[in-house]
Scaffold this active site. Structure first.
Site, PDB file in Angstrom:
ATOM      1  CD  GLU A 182      -3.217  -1.096   2.072  1.00 29.13           C
ATOM      2  OE1 GLU A 182      -2.857  -0.453   3.143  1.00 29.13           O
ATOM      3  OE2 GLU A 182      -3.948  -2.549   2.205  1.00 29.13           O
ATOM      4  CD  GLU A 257      -4.850  -5.988   3.363  1.00 30.56           C
ATOM      5  OE1 GLU A 257      -3.425  -5.744   2.856  1.00 30.56           O
ATOM      6  OE2 GLU A 257      -5.123  -4.989   4.353  1.00 30.56           O
TER       7      GLU A 257
END
Length: 666
Positions: A182, A257
């Site tokens: 991320e 995810e």
């Protein structure tokens, strides 16, 4: 006359709705025009961070039972992919995970529990795929910067060494590797990583990028050489949607995810819905849950956001939550390498809400998964926002065509999530359904999942109920002698820095717990500069905590704390009672960042010498001692605080702890 017309219209409306409910909508399952994308598997994430921390401390048989529910084929979740954090010595959501290289000249593949977890998963399912991803990096990678891309070759070598260490020391083959969770991706680094993997014999290790949003697909489409280095496009929390540029890459698309939702029935509804609709809406061929198992203290961030819960290793208590068996509707009847049918010919939305997907292994293997999850509070994921939609009870008819027209019977597995007091049914086998001339019908209620399959291998695994829930043991003590070197002491949850068991040359102290991180890492969140590990019961107020402590040099000091209110990425905001001791001085603060001063003074502590430090906290009273001599006796401004016990260091300095005790404050 007007009143009669209104009445007639109302009755007509009711009649039409009844007819609509009774109507059967038909859906084709047909491979005659080809099939869709290849299915890559359903998985779970251990990491990001320390989400499996307490699992390793469970005793047998409970630990093996938990692992069976997660990984054993035809038993529970039967996961196809295990994704783990490549530890980077920094807080990455619910704790820190240790790096295999704290410094440039330090290399150790016995640290941490992810090696153990991967081996346990492989023991149960040799075909499970393994996926490694960094959330943070040790400081030396950045060479004075806060970027892991400062020297692409250095970072690529660091990650490749982790993959090599997995193979050499643990006989684990890593199948996939990511970039930086991320955070920004870097094209030169990704290309360097691919080259470095190839040069070290890891041509089969596939790169997943970028484990963030879909932004990377623009560069993949613009740069052919870069496109060749990325094997899978992984996005986080896509909300079942993709973007046109992602489809143009012609690469497999993953929800690498997803989920991240409390594992009650609403969380189960979220999981069941996205497992289908990530492909129906977004053409995503893999969905990976954050997290695998909620095995971290409840009062850390994202309480119980795992496929199941195991937060009490001291009692053995664990809870098998609904996502385990909602996973089974897919994982026990579909396998990596199978293929989805095309949209409109086996994949799509149901006319009155919900979705269906059909997959095949060959002309004799067929599995259809149907879900009718309602959106209003029944299947809402933590992110992103879920648009409103409606689902109604309905009849559905399926017509098997092409290679599957001669199927005469399907096995049936069923789950129904109960809300507002209604009962819940999870993964129950029903009577087989007859297929006549390639057709069958099924009546669908709300919040249901059906699996219709030619596969006879399904099974709902079961163990006797785990022991009853018990609070953290109190009093508690640990001399750290019973552990393997480089492991973590039971129940300690590192929130900043890394604390490992080390063998000393000191006959009296033997094995100790040592803070290992010498510099602020390249962090994932706003990590604290005061390495800290917490332990115990978050509801504790009145305690007496004590420990032997040893400073290895004169830089920095040690921390002993009670009523630590927060951990995770919020550790900087924690309040409580914090005793900081350095050579010649000490300080007591009401917060972890040392802004709220309570008391300070001088003391006799020196480096390279063992001391006994204690902190007594009861109601509004706090007393600290060093080698039995009182340092302070103060009145606290607020005696209502509660929280964990904490140990740590004042900076990223080396320090040792031994003979740790928590007792009631009498």
């Amino acid at each position: 006359m007007a009143e009669l017309n209104v009445c007639s219209k109302t009755l007509l409306g009711v009649f039409l709705r009844v007819l609509l409910l009774q109507a059967t909508f038909a859906y084709d399952i047909d491979d005659s025009k080809g099939l869709g994308r290849v299915f890559d598997g359903i998985g779970g994430i251990s990491g990001g961070g320390a989400t499996s921390r307490l699992l390793v401390n469970y005793s047998e048989p409970y630990r093996s039972q938990i692992l069976d529910y997660l990984f054993k084929p035809n038993f529970g979740a039967s996961l196809h992919i295990l994704k783990v954090e490549i530890g980077g010595d920094a807080q990455s959501t619910d704790g820190t995970e240790t790096s295999h290289m704290h410094t440039a000249d330090d290399e150790n593949y016995q640290r941490g529990y992810e090696w153990w977890l991967m081996k346990e998963a492989k023991k149960r399912n040799p075909d499970i795929k393994l996926y490694g991803l960094p959330w943070a990096f040790p400081a030396w990678i950045g060479n004075g910067t806060t970027s892991p891309y400062h020297n692409p070759q250095l970072t690529a070598t660091y990650v490749t060494k982790w993959i090599l260490g997995a193979k050499t020391h643990h006989n684990l083959t890593i199948d996939y590797v990511g970039i930086w969770n991320e955070r920004l991706y870097d094209i030169p680094y990704i290309m360097t990583l691919r080259k470095t993997l190839d040069q070290n014999g890891f041509q089969d290790v596939k790169i997943v990028a970028s484990d963030a949003g879909w932004g990377i697909v623009v560069d993949l489409n613009k740069q052919p050489d870069f496109n060749k280095t990325v094997d899978y496009v992984g996005a986080h929390y896509p909300g079942t949607k993709t973007v046109a540029d992602a489809l143009k890459t012609n690469k497999p698309l993953w929800a690498s995810e997803d989920y991240s939702t409390f594992n009650d029935n609403t969380g189960g509804g979220c999981w069941a819905r996205i497992l289908n609709q990530n492909y129906v809406n977004g053409h995503m061929t893999s969905t990976i849950s954050w997290n695998l198992i909620a095995s971290y203290y409840d009062d850390l961030s994202y309480k119980r956001d795992g496929l199941m819960t195991a937060v009490e290793p001291w009692s053995g208590h664990y809870e098998v939550a609904s996502p385990i068996f909602l996973s089974a509707h897919t994982t026990q009847f579909v396998f990596p390498g199978w293929t989805y049918f095309q949209h409109g010919a086996g994949v799509g939305h149901l006319d009155k809400g919900g979705s269906y997907v059909a997959l095949t292994g060959d002309s004799k293997m067929l599995t259809i998964i149907i879900e009718t999850m309602v959106n209003h509070d029944h299947s809402v994921c933590i992110r992103p926002a879920l648009p409103k939609y409606t689902v109604e009870k309905q009849n559905a008819s399926f017509k098997l065509q092409g290679s599957y027209r001669n199927i005469t019977e399907l096995y049936v597995w069923h789950s129904k999530l109960g809300f507002q007091g209604a009962p819940t049914t999870l993964f129950e086998k029903l009577e087989n359904i007859k297929v006549v001339n390639g057709q069958f019908s099924i009546q669908l209620d709300l919040d249901e999942v059906y699996t219709l399959t030619t596969m006879a291998t399904g099974n709902k695994g079961h163990y006797p109920d785990s022991p009853k829930s018990e609070p953290f043991p109190f009093p508690y003590q640990d001399d750290f002698e019973g552990y393997a070197e480089f492991s973590e002491a039971s129940y300690f949850a590192d929130q900043s820095g890394v604390f490992e068991i080390h063998q000393t040359n000191d006959v009296e102290h033997g094995k100790v717990m040592r803070q290992m991180v010498p510099q602020r890492p390249i962090v994932w969140c706003n990590d604290s500069d005061h390495p800290t590990s917490v332990i115990g019961n978050h509801n504790w107020t009145n305690v007496n905590v004590s420990s032997d402590v040893f400073l290895e040099d004169g830089s920095g000091g040690i921390l002993l704390a009670a009523r630590v209110s927060l951990g995770s990425c919020k550790l900087r905001q924690a309040v409580g009672v914090f005793l900081w001791i350095s050579p010649g001085e000490f300080e007591v603060t009401a917060d972890h960042e040392r802004w709220i001063k309570i008391h300070k003074g001088n003391c006799d502590m020196q480096a390279q010498k063992w001391y006994r430090v204690s902190l007594y906290v009861k109601d509004k009273k706090a007393v600290g001692t060093l080698n039995g001599e009182q340092l302070f006796d103060v009145t606290l401004a607020d005696g209502s605080g509660k929280g964990w016990i904490g140990i740590g260091t004042t900076t990223h300095n080396y320090a040792q702890f031994d003979n740790f005790n928590i007792d009631p404050a009498k």
